[in-house]
Design a protein around this motif. Sequence first.
Motif, PDB file in Angstrom:
ATOM      1  N   UNK A   1      27.385  39.253  46.211  1.00 21.92           N
ATOM      2  CA  UNK A   1      26.091  39.791  46.584  1.00 21.92           C
ATOM      3  C   UNK A   1      26.246  40.947  47.563  1.00 21.92           C
ATOM      4  N   UNK A   2      27.122  40.775  48.531  1.00 25.04           N
ATOM      5  CA  UNK A   2      27.351  41.825  49.519  1.00 25.04           C
ATOM      6  C   UNK A   2      27.991  43.041  48.866  1.00 25.04           C
ATOM      7  N   UNK A   3      28.877  42.798  47.890  1.00 24.03           N
ATOM      8  CA  UNK A   3      29.536  43.901  47.200  1.00 24.03           C
ATOM      9  C   UNK A   3      28.512  44.749  46.463  1.00 24.03           C
ATOM     10  N   UNK A   4      27.548  44.108  45.822  1.00 22.00           N
ATOM     11  CA  UNK A   4      26.500  44.830  45.111  1.00 22.00           C
ATOM     12  C   UNK A   4      25.655  45.672  46.055  1.00 22.00           C
ATOM     13  N   UNK A   5      25.317  45.091  47.211  1.00 27.12           N
ATOM     14  CA  UNK A   5      24.502  45.826  48.183  1.00 27.12           C
ATOM     15  C   UNK A   5      25.239  47.063  48.676  1.00 27.12           C
ATOM     16  N   UNK A   6      26.519  46.902  48.982  1.00 25.51           N
ATOM     17  CA  UNK A   6      27.318  48.042  49.473  1.00 25.51           C
ATOM     18  C   UNK A   6      27.436  49.103  48.372  1.00 25.51           C
ATOM     19  N   UNK A   7      27.651  48.679  47.146  1.00 24.13           N
ATOM     20  CA  UNK A   7      27.787  49.630  46.038  1.00 24.13           C
ATOM     21  C   UNK A   7      26.514  50.440  45.854  1.00 24.13           C
ATOM     22  N   UNK A   8      25.361  49.781  45.912  1.00 24.22           N
ATOM     23  CA  UNK A   8      24.114  50.518  45.696  1.00 24.22           C
ATOM     24  C   UNK A   8      23.737  51.372  46.900  1.00 24.22           C
ATOM     25  N   UNK A   9      24.123  50.973  48.097  1.00 21.70           N
ATOM     26  CA  UNK A   9      23.885  51.818  49.277  1.00 21.70           C
ATOM     27  C   UNK A   9      24.737  53.085  49.179  1.00 21.70           C
ATOM     28  N   UNK A  10      25.993  52.926  48.755  1.00 17.78           N
ATOM     29  CA  UNK A  10      26.846  54.100  48.581  1.00 17.78           C
ATOM     30  C   UNK A  10      26.301  55.029  47.500  1.00 17.78           C
ATOM     31  N   UNK A  47      31.803  45.150  36.620  1.00 17.90           N
ATOM     32  CA  UNK A  47      32.658  44.069  37.098  1.00 17.90           C
ATOM     33  C   UNK A  47      34.075  44.515  37.428  1.00 17.90           C
ATOM     34  N   UNK A  48      34.261  45.779  37.695  1.00 17.89           N
ATOM     35  CA  UNK A  48      35.599  46.278  37.991  1.00 17.89           C
ATOM     36  C   UNK A  48      35.987  46.175  39.460  1.00 17.89           C
ATOM     37  N   UNK A  49      35.057  45.841  40.343  1.00 18.77           N
ATOM     38  CA  UNK A  49      35.432  45.668  41.740  1.00 18.77           C
ATOM     39  C   UNK A  49      36.400  44.501  41.931  1.00 18.77           C
ATOM     40  N   UNK A  50      36.180  43.346  41.274  1.00 17.01           N
ATOM     41  CA  UNK A  50      37.170  42.269  41.412  1.00 17.01           C
ATOM     42  C   UNK A  50      38.545  42.663  40.856  1.00 17.01           C
ATOM     43  N   UNK A  51      38.549  43.449  39.785  1.00 15.06           N
ATOM     44  CA  UNK A  51      39.826  43.910  39.229  1.00 15.06           C
ATOM     45  C   UNK A  51      40.535  44.800  40.237  1.00 15.06           C
ATOM     46  N   UNK A  52      39.784  45.708  40.867  1.00 19.73           N
ATOM     47  CA  UNK A  52      40.380  46.581  41.875  1.00 19.73           C
ATOM     48  C   UNK A  52      40.908  45.770  43.055  1.00 19.73           C
ATOM     49  N   UNK A  53      40.206  44.727  43.421  1.00 17.86           N
ATOM     50  CA  UNK A  53      40.670  43.876  44.521  1.00 17.86           C
ATOM     51  C   UNK A  53      41.955  43.154  44.124  1.00 17.86           C
ATOM     52  N   UNK A  54      42.033  42.677  42.894  1.00 17.80           N
ATOM     53  CA  UNK A  54      43.243  41.995  42.418  1.00 17.80           C
ATOM     54  C   UNK A  54      44.421  42.967  42.402  1.00 17.80           C
ATOM     55  N   UNK A  55      44.176  44.180  41.931  1.00 12.22           N
ATOM     56  CA  UNK A  55      45.246  45.185  41.914  1.00 12.22           C
ATOM     57  C   UNK A  55      45.699  45.497  43.336  1.00 12.22           C
TER      58      UNK A  55
END
Length: 162
Positions: A1-10, A47-55
């Motif tokens: 949820x926080x990731x979505x908020x940050x993404x849309x604020x950016x 859904x690529x933010x979790x992939x980027x975090x894993x990388x």
Amino acid sequence: MLTGAVAFVLTAAGVAVAGLRAYRRRFLSATRWFAVALLPAGLYLTGLFPVARTIGDEIADWAVKLVFDPRVWTGIVLLAVSAGLLVTTRWVGRRGAVTEGREAATPAAGPAPARPAVAPAAPEGAGKAEKAEKAGKAGKGKGDDGLGEFADIEEILRRRGI
């Protein structure tokens, strides 16, 4: 949820900057800002933010192993030796020291015999000096300095006035 908020604020901030650039009639810059502003929302929605975090986590784990694990250092040394051997064989191969499947040709004793210059038929008004020069070129034989191949080129350049 926080990731979505940050993404849309950016994304919103980037669109605001793009709007400012467009207001100042810098449309190319505004288009670039808008394109970059869409990236966070697009990454979140796909859904690529979790992939980027894993990388990122995997790269961090590899970096920690790089510092503390001797196996990784051994692998780096092997890669360096491999690269060095490839570069060395390429360098030696270009120098002509290594021939594949045949022995190196021995150099001939003395200069190579020159080919006689083949002159085209002289025009009607050819001067005596040109005829003497052509005869002198044709008279040169094995005592030439190995530059007889260039006589053809000289003749062509001379005919063209160069």
